[in-house]
Motif scaffolding. Sequence first.
Motif, PDB file in Angstrom:
ATOM      1  N   ARG A  30      45.558  44.170  43.072  1.00 50.47           N
ATOM      2  CA  ARG A  30      45.474  45.279  44.042  1.00 50.47           C
ATOM      3  C   ARG A  30      44.054  45.740  44.331  1.00 50.47           C
ATOM      4  O   ARG A  30      43.788  46.293  45.400  1.00 50.47           O
ATOM      5  CB  ARG A  30      46.262  46.483  43.536  1.00 50.47           C
ATOM      6  N   PHE A  31      43.149  45.543  43.373  1.00 48.55           N
ATOM      7  CA  PHE A  31      41.799  46.084  43.496  1.00 48.55           C
ATOM      8  C   PHE A  31      40.763  44.985  43.302  1.00 48.55           C
ATOM      9  O   PHE A  31      41.002  44.020  42.589  1.00 48.55           O
ATOM     10  CB  PHE A  31      41.570  47.201  42.460  1.00 48.55           C
ATOM     11  N   VAL A  32      39.611  45.167  43.934  1.00 47.10           N
ATOM     12  CA  VAL A  32      38.510  44.210  43.783  1.00 47.10           C
ATOM     13  C   VAL A  32      37.682  44.664  42.584  1.00 47.10           C
ATOM     14  O   VAL A  32      36.721  45.411  42.716  1.00 47.10           O
ATOM     15  CB  VAL A  32      37.646  44.142  45.065  1.00 47.10           C
ATOM     16  N   VAL A  33      38.139  44.237  41.407  1.00 42.66           N
ATOM     17  CA  VAL A  33      37.482  44.613  40.157  1.00 42.66           C
ATOM     18  C   VAL A  33      37.402  43.388  39.251  1.00 42.66           C
ATOM     19  O   VAL A  33      38.110  42.402  39.445  1.00 42.66           O
ATOM     20  CB  VAL A  33      38.232  45.746  39.418  1.00 42.66           C
ATOM     21  N   THR A  34      36.546  43.496  38.266  1.00 40.99           N
ATOM     22  CA  THR A  34      36.434  42.496  37.218  1.00 40.99           C
ATOM     23  C   THR A  34      36.818  43.176  35.919  1.00 40.99           C
ATOM     24  O   THR A  34      36.363  44.284  35.642  1.00 40.99           O
ATOM     25  CB  THR A  34      34.985  41.970  37.125  1.00 40.99           C
ATOM     26  N   ILE A  35      37.659  42.517  35.120  1.00 41.30           N
ATOM     27  CA  ILE A  35      38.059  43.067  33.832  1.00 41.30           C
ATOM     28  C   ILE A  35      37.436  42.199  32.750  1.00 41.30           C
ATOM     29  O   ILE A  35      37.681  40.995  32.688  1.00 41.30           O
ATOM     30  CB  ILE A  35      39.583  43.131  33.697  1.00 41.30           C
ATOM     31  N   VAL A  36      36.604  42.833  31.920  1.00 42.07           N
ATOM     32  CA  VAL A  36      35.860  42.127  30.885  1.00 42.07           C
ATOM     33  C   VAL A  36      36.343  42.601  29.519  1.00 42.07           C
ATOM     34  O   VAL A  36      36.260  43.785  29.205  1.00 42.07           O
ATOM     35  CB  VAL A  36      34.343  42.402  31.019  1.00 42.07           C
ATOM     36  N   PRO A  37      36.870  41.678  28.693  1.00 41.49           N
ATOM     37  CA  PRO A  37      37.268  42.068  27.335  1.00 41.49           C
ATOM     38  C   PRO A  37      36.034  42.268  26.456  1.00 41.49           C
ATOM     39  O   PRO A  37      35.086  41.498  26.532  1.00 41.49           O
ATOM     40  CB  PRO A  37      38.101  40.879  26.835  1.00 41.49           C
ATOM     41  N   GLU A  38      36.063  43.328  25.662  1.00 39.77           N
ATOM     42  CA  GLU A  38      34.973  43.632  24.728  1.00 39.77           C
ATOM     43  C   GLU A  38      35.596  44.084  23.416  1.00 39.77           C
ATOM     44  O   GLU A  38      35.802  45.274  23.212  1.00 39.77           O
ATOM     45  CB  GLU A  38      34.058  44.715  25.287  1.00 39.77           C
ATOM     46  N   GLY A  39      35.921  43.122  22.570  1.00 33.69           N
ATOM     47  CA  GLY A  39      36.573  43.458  21.310  1.00 33.69           C
ATOM     48  C   GLY A  39      37.951  44.022  21.573  1.00 33.69           C
ATOM     49  O   GLY A  39      38.785  43.375  22.190  1.00 33.69           O
ATOM     50  N   GLU A  40      38.182  45.256  21.153  1.00 35.32           N
ATOM     51  CA  GLU A  40      39.488  45.888  21.326  1.00 35.32           C
ATOM     52  C   GLU A  40      39.541  46.763  22.574  1.00 35.32           C
ATOM     53  O   GLU A  40      40.479  47.543  22.745  1.00 35.32           O
ATOM     54  CB  GLU A  40      39.826  46.691  20.079  1.00 35.32           C
ATOM     55  N   GLN A  41      38.540  46.616  23.436  1.00 37.86           N
ATOM     56  CA  GLN A  41      38.490  47.385  24.675  1.00 37.86           C
ATOM     57  C   GLN A  41      38.367  46.445  25.866  1.00 37.86           C
ATOM     58  O   GLN A  41      37.970  45.292  25.732  1.00 37.86           O
ATOM     59  CB  GLN A  41      37.294  48.329  24.677  1.00 37.86           C
ATOM     60  N   LEU A  42      38.706  46.994  27.034  1.00 35.09           N
ATOM     61  CA  LEU A  42      38.499  46.293  28.292  1.00 35.09           C
ATOM     62  C   LEU A  42      37.603  47.157  29.167  1.00 35.09           C
ATOM     63  O   LEU A  42      37.757  48.377  29.219  1.00 35.09           O
ATOM     64  CB  LEU A  42      39.827  46.074  29.019  1.00 35.09           C
ATOM     65  N   ARG A  43      36.697  46.511  29.856  1.00 41.15           N
ATOM     66  CA  ARG A  43      35.815  47.205  30.791  1.00 41.15           C
ATOM     67  C   ARG A  43      36.233  46.765  32.193  1.00 41.15           C
ATOM     68  O   ARG A  43      36.212  45.579  32.510  1.00 41.15           O
ATOM     69  CB  ARG A  43      34.371  46.834  30.511  1.00 41.15           C
ATOM     70  N   ILE A  44      36.653  47.712  33.019  1.00 47.27           N
ATOM     71  CA  ILE A  44      37.012  47.441  34.406  1.00 47.27           C
ATOM     72  C   ILE A  44      35.790  47.804  35.238  1.00 47.27           C
ATOM     73  O   ILE A  44      35.344  48.953  35.221  1.00 47.27           O
ATOM     74  CB  ILE A  44      38.229  48.275  34.848  1.00 47.27           C
ATOM     75  N   ILE A  45      35.255  46.831  35.961  1.00 48.69           N
ATOM     76  CA  ILE A  45      34.010  47.015  36.707  1.00 48.69           C
ATOM     77  C   ILE A  45      34.272  46.780  38.191  1.00 48.69           C
ATOM     78  O   ILE A  45      34.929  45.800  38.561  1.00 48.69           O
ATOM     79  CB  ILE A  45      32.930  46.033  36.207  1.00 48.69           C
ATOM     80  N   GLY A  46      33.736  47.662  39.025  1.00 48.62           N
ATOM     81  CA  GLY A  46      33.887  47.512  40.467  1.00 48.62           C
ATOM     82  C   GLY A  46      33.051  48.528  41.209  1.00 48.62           C
ATOM     83  O   GLY A  46      32.312  49.305  40.608  1.00 48.62           O
ATOM     84  N   SER A  47      33.187  48.527  42.511  1.00 50.42           N
ATOM     85  CA  SER A  47      32.458  49.495  43.327  1.00 50.42           C
ATOM     86  C   SER A  47      33.010  50.892  43.048  1.00 50.42           C
ATOM     87  O   SER A  47      34.142  51.032  42.567  1.00 50.42           O
ATOM     88  CB  SER A  47      32.621  49.169  44.812  1.00 50.42           C
ATOM     89  N   PRO A  48      32.237  51.923  43.358  1.00 49.30           N
ATOM     90  CA  PRO A  48      32.741  53.284  43.133  1.00 49.30           C
ATOM     91  C   PRO A  48      34.085  53.548  43.821  1.00 49.30           C
ATOM     92  O   PRO A  48      34.954  54.201  43.243  1.00 49.30           O
ATOM     93  CB  PRO A  48      31.635  54.173  43.714  1.00 49.30           C
ATOM     94  N   VAL A  49      34.289  53.010  45.010  1.00 48.06           N
ATOM     95  CA  VAL A  49      35.555  53.219  45.724  1.00 48.06           C
ATOM     96  C   VAL A  49      36.697  52.535  44.987  1.00 48.06           C
ATOM     97  O   VAL A  49      37.762  53.129  44.778  1.00 48.06           O
ATOM     98  CB  VAL A  49      35.454  52.698  47.179  1.00 48.06           C
ATOM     99  N   GLU A  50      36.499  51.281  44.583  1.00 44.46           N
ATOM    100  CA  GLU A  50      37.541  50.540  43.870  1.00 44.46           C
ATOM    101  C   GLU A  50      37.848  51.182  42.516  1.00 44.46           C
ATOM    102  O   GLU A  50      39.009  51.272  42.114  1.00 44.46           O
ATOM    103  CB  GLU A  50      37.136  49.081  43.675  1.00 44.46           C
ATOM    104  N   ILE A  51      36.819  51.619  41.802  1.00 50.75           N
ATOM    105  CA  ILE A  51      37.028  52.248  40.501  1.00 50.75           C
ATOM    106  C   ILE A  51      37.805  53.553  40.656  1.00 50.75           C
ATOM    107  O   ILE A  51      38.712  53.843  39.876  1.00 50.75           O
ATOM    108  CB  ILE A  51      35.692  52.468  39.765  1.00 50.75           C
ATOM    109  N   LYS A  52      37.486  54.314  41.678  1.00 44.72           N
ATOM    110  CA  LYS A  52      38.209  55.570  41.913  1.00 44.72           C
ATOM    111  C   LYS A  52      39.689  55.282  42.186  1.00 44.72           C
ATOM    112  O   LYS A  52      40.571  55.910  41.606  1.00 44.72           O
ATOM    113  CB  LYS A  52      37.599  56.332  43.087  1.00 44.72           C
ATOM    114  N   GLU A  53      39.963  54.309  43.044  1.00 43.38           N
ATOM    115  CA  GLU A  53      41.346  53.980  43.378  1.00 43.38           C
ATOM    116  C   GLU A  53      42.078  53.373  42.182  1.00 43.38           C
ATOM    117  O   GLU A  53      43.243  53.686  41.944  1.00 43.38           O
ATOM    118  CB  GLU A  53      41.391  53.054  44.585  1.00 43.38           C
ATOM    119  N   ALA A  54      41.406  52.520  41.429  1.00 48.00           N
ATOM    120  CA  ALA A  54      42.015  51.934  40.236  1.00 48.00           C
ATOM    121  C   ALA A  54      42.306  53.035  39.206  1.00 48.00           C
ATOM    122  O   ALA A  54      43.351  53.022  38.557  1.00 48.00           O
ATOM    123  CB  ALA A  54      41.106  50.863  39.636  1.00 48.00           C
ATOM    124  N   GLY A  55      41.390  53.982  39.068  1.00 47.16           N
ATOM    125  CA  GLY A  55      41.597  55.103  38.154  1.00 47.16           C
ATOM    126  C   GLY A  55      42.793  55.945  38.551  1.00 47.16           C
ATOM    127  O   GLY A  55      43.590  56.356  37.696  1.00 47.16           O
TER     128      GLY A  55
END
Length: 66
Positions: A30-55
């Motif tokens: 649904r969103f133009v984001v990259t999900i990066v695994p970091e140990g027991e966490q995931l980092r969702i990275i994207g533009s401010p608009v995509e991050i806001k909508e994903a949030g």
Amino acid sequence: MTDPSRLRDSTQIVLPTEDLDGLREEIESRFVVTIVPEGEQLRIIGSPVEIKEAGEFLTKHGVRLP
């Protein structure tokens, strides 16, 4: 000058891996984001608009954002 931590907050969401159980595929489709695994966490990275909508999507699905 803009505070770098504020820019990071608007372009990424960091969550425990289990918070995206059952939602990861939908987020990625649904969103133009990259999900990066970091140990027991995931980092969702994207533009401010995509991050806001994903949030907003995550919140509607019961995920508490930091």
